[in-house]
Design a protein around this motif. Structure first.
Motif, PDB file in Angstrom:
ATOM      1  N   VAL A  95       0.919  -1.124  -0.049  1.00  0.00           N
ATOM      2  CA  VAL A  95       0.268   0.034  -0.064  1.00  0.00           C
ATOM      3  C   VAL A  95       0.869   1.236  -0.004  1.00  0.00           C
ATOM      4  N   ALA A  96       1.841   1.216   0.688  1.00  0.00           N
ATOM      5  CA  ALA A  96       2.880   2.253   0.715  1.00  0.00           C
ATOM      6  C   ALA A  96       3.796   2.684  -0.536  1.00  0.00           C
ATOM      7  N   GLY A  97       3.585   1.531  -1.373  1.00  0.00           N
ATOM      8  CA  GLY A  97       4.109   1.759  -2.851  1.00  0.00           C
ATOM      9  C   GLY A  97       5.644   1.193  -2.638  1.00  0.00           C
ATOM     10  N   ASP A  98       5.891   0.323  -1.731  1.00  0.00           N
ATOM     11  CA  ASP A  98       7.089  -0.266  -1.467  1.00  0.00           C
ATOM     12  C   ASP A  98       7.056  -1.811  -2.166  1.00  0.00           C
ATOM     13  N   HIS A  99       7.185  -1.970  -3.380  1.00  0.00           N
ATOM     14  CA  HIS A  99       7.375  -3.217  -4.097  1.00  0.00           C
ATOM     15  C   HIS A  99       8.471  -3.839  -4.357  1.00  0.00           C
ATOM     16  N   GLY A 112     -11.031 -12.966   4.196  1.00  0.00           N
ATOM     17  CA  GLY A 112     -11.764 -12.264   3.151  1.00  0.00           C
ATOM     18  C   GLY A 112     -11.478 -10.524   3.151  1.00  0.00           C
ATOM     19  N   ASP A 113     -11.048 -10.063   4.527  1.00  0.00           N
ATOM     20  CA  ASP A 113     -10.636  -8.657   4.752  1.00  0.00           C
ATOM     21  C   ASP A 113      -9.136  -8.590   4.153  1.00  0.00           C
ATOM     22  N   ALA A 114      -8.461  -9.568   4.519  1.00  0.00           N
ATOM     23  CA  ALA A 114      -7.131  -9.520   4.097  1.00  0.00           C
ATOM     24  C   ALA A 114      -6.903  -9.578   2.527  1.00  0.00           C
ATOM     25  N   GLY A 115      -7.815 -10.551   1.906  1.00  0.00           N
ATOM     26  CA  GLY A 115      -7.771 -10.704   0.401  1.00  0.00           C
ATOM     27  C   GLY A 115      -8.286  -9.244  -0.102  1.00  0.00           C
ATOM     28  N   HIS A 116      -9.096  -8.886   0.468  1.00  0.00           N
ATOM     29  CA  HIS A 116      -9.696  -7.585  -0.077  1.00  0.00           C
ATOM     30  C   HIS A 116      -8.575  -6.368  -0.272  1.00  0.00           C
ATOM     31  N   ARG A 117      -7.966  -6.426   1.023  1.00  0.00           N
ATOM     32  CA  ARG A 117      -6.731  -5.374   1.323  1.00  0.00           C
ATOM     33  C   ARG A 117      -5.637  -5.698   0.300  1.00  0.00           C
ATOM     34  N   LEU A 118      -5.382  -7.022   0.235  1.00  0.00           N
ATOM     35  CA  LEU A 118      -4.325  -7.036  -0.899  1.00  0.00           C
ATOM     36  C   LEU A 118      -4.554  -6.981  -2.094  1.00  0.00           C
TER      37      LEU A 118
END
Length: 122
Positions: free
Chosen positions: A59-63, A88-94
């Motif tokens: 999310v922070a753009g650190d790929h 489910g929540d973690a999958g959405h966030r990912l």
């Protein structure tokens, strides 16, 4: 072989150590080697914590130079049977963190081809 050698406790500790650094170190698909049911059941806290840290990193753009998204998807899928709401929540966030096509496919293919709760259309 673990039973034969009496190394179950050591195997769990080794897996736990690798899981703890999986948001920083490439495991890729060999992360599957860590996800035996007995390891997942005792390492739920470590798995969810590394997913949270890894998603925050994306999310922070650190790929990183490795496919962190796939590793995180594998861990989410491993926890889905015992922690479906969290998964489910973690999958959405990912998915929202744009983890790449391989990670999205991994989420969608979990459970023997049934769609993951986060990405039914992927």
């Amino acid at each position: 072989m673990v039973d034969e050698r009496g190394t179950a406790a050591e195997r769990i500790e080794a897996a736990r150590a690798l899981i703890r650094i999986a948001d920083r170190v490439q495991l890729d698909r060999s992360a599957n080697d860590l996800l035996y049911p007995e390891i997942v059941s005792v390492c739920q806290g470590e798995l969810s914590a590394v997913v949270d840290r890894g998603v925050a990193r994306l999310v922070a753009g650190d790929h990183p130079e490795f496919d962190l998204g796939v590793q995180l998807a594998l861990f989410i899928n491993a926890l889905a049977p015992s922690e479906p709401e969290w998964a489910g929540d973690a999958g959405h966030r990912l998915a929202a963190a744009h983890p790449g096509d391989r990670a999205l496919r991994e989420l969608a293919e979990s459970g023997g081809g049934s769609a993951h709760p986060c990405c039914p259309g992927v």
